[in-house]
Scaffold this motif. Structure first.
Motif, short mmCIF file in Angstrom:
data_model
loop_
_atom_site.label_atom_id
_atom_site.label_comp_id
_atom_site.label_asym_id
_atom_site.label_seq_id
_atom_site.Cartn_x
_atom_site.Cartn_y
_atom_site.Cartn_z
N VAL A 26 39.28 -73.95 43.76
CA VAL A 26 37.88 -74.04 43.33
C VAL A 26 37.68 -73.08 42.15
N LEU A 27 38.21 -71.88 42.31
CA LEU A 27 38.06 -70.87 41.26
C LEU A 27 38.83 -71.25 40.00
N ARG A 28 40.10 -71.65 40.20
CA ARG A 28 40.93 -72.03 39.05
C ARG A 28 40.32 -73.14 38.24
N ARG A 29 39.88 -74.19 38.95
CA ARG A 29 39.35 -75.37 38.26
C ARG A 29 38.11 -74.99 37.45
N LEU A 37 37.26 -71.94 36.26
CA LEU A 37 37.57 -71.08 35.12
C LEU A 37 38.27 -71.87 34.01
N PHE A 38 39.13 -72.81 34.40
CA PHE A 38 39.80 -73.64 33.39
C PHE A 38 38.75 -74.45 32.63
N SER A 39 37.78 -74.99 33.36
CA SER A 39 36.73 -75.80 32.72
C SER A 39 35.87 -74.95 31.78
N GLN A 40 35.87 -73.63 32.00
CA GLN A 40 35.10 -72.74 31.13
C GLN A 40 35.94 -72.22 29.97
N GLY A 41 37.13 -72.76 29.83
CA GLY A 41 37.97 -72.39 28.69
C GLY A 41 38.93 -71.24 28.94
N PHE A 42 38.94 -70.71 30.14
CA PHE A 42 39.87 -69.62 30.45
C PHE A 42 41.28 -70.19 30.61
N ARG A 43 42.25 -69.43 30.13
CA ARG A 43 43.64 -69.78 30.36
C ARG A 43 44.28 -68.59 31.05
N TYR A 44 45.14 -68.91 31.99
CA TYR A 44 45.64 -67.84 32.85
C TYR A 44 47.04 -68.14 33.35
N ARG A 45 47.67 -67.10 33.88
CA ARG A 45 48.97 -67.24 34.54
C ARG A 45 48.73 -67.27 36.04
N LEU A 65 45.73 -64.96 39.90
CA LEU A 65 45.43 -65.35 38.53
C LEU A 65 45.51 -64.12 37.64
N ALA A 66 46.13 -64.26 36.48
CA ALA A 66 46.19 -63.15 35.53
C ALA A 66 45.73 -63.64 34.17
N PHE A 67 44.88 -62.85 33.53
CA PHE A 67 44.30 -63.20 32.23
C PHE A 67 44.76 -62.17 31.21
N PRO A 68 45.93 -62.42 30.59
CA PRO A 68 46.50 -61.39 29.70
C PRO A 68 45.53 -60.99 28.59
N LYS A 86 29.64 -65.74 38.06
CA LYS A 86 29.75 -64.29 38.12
C LYS A 86 31.18 -63.85 37.77
N MET A 87 32.17 -64.55 38.30
CA MET A 87 33.56 -64.21 37.99
C MET A 87 33.86 -64.42 36.51
N ALA A 88 33.35 -65.49 35.94
CA ALA A 88 33.58 -65.75 34.52
C ALA A 88 33.04 -64.58 33.69
N ARG A 89 31.85 -64.12 34.06
CA ARG A 89 31.25 -62.97 33.34
C ARG A 89 32.10 -61.73 33.51
#
Ligand SMILES: [Zn+2]
Length: 140
Positions: A26-29, A31-39, A51-54, A129-132
């Protein structure tokens, strides 16, 4: 010919559905939809964060309420038998969490924790909230 029985197939399908509705998904989907890219399960970091956001030097752990003992959470109730076994197990998990957090912070990473119960239900409030919170990492 269909080699997989109907029962077997529905079991497989429900397992796939189950995987896609897991709290972490739920979280991954989102954040991905908000443009975040992660490992995912980034091996290069201590504790292999979920999830890691370099770009933001931010690591996110999605913690199961039971295994990581979410304070005050109904999903974190202790089993009534084998009390000592469970308390020891929970204590070790919490120690490990604290150690991994300290190791990541020592490397200059921020650590965010999301509890599985926060990701349940439709449109959980925790998502924006997590995106922020992740974006805050780049504002410093
Ligand atoms: Zn919880």
């Amino acid at each position: 010919m269909d080699v997989v029985s109907t029962a077997k197939r529905s079991e497989i399908m429900s397992r796939i559905r189950g995987r896609n509705t897991r709290p972490e998904w739920v979280l991954r989907r989102y954040l991905f939809s908000q443009g975040f890219r992660y490992r995912i399960n980034y091996e290069a970091l201590p504790g292999h964060p979920d999830l890691a956001f370099p770009r933001y030097r931010t690591a996110v752990f999605v913690h199961g309420c039971f295994w990581h003992q979410h304070p005050g959470c109904k999903y974190a109730a202790h089993p009534k038998s084998n009390v000592e076994f469970w308390e020891e197990k929970f204590r070790r998990n919490q120690e490990r969490d604290a150690r991994k957090t300290a190791e990541l912070e020592a490397l200059g990473w921020r650590v965010l924790v999301v509890w599985e119960c926060e990701l349940k239900g439709k449109n959980p409030e925790i998502l924006p909230k997590m995106a922020r919170r992740i974006r805050e990492g780049i504002m410093k």
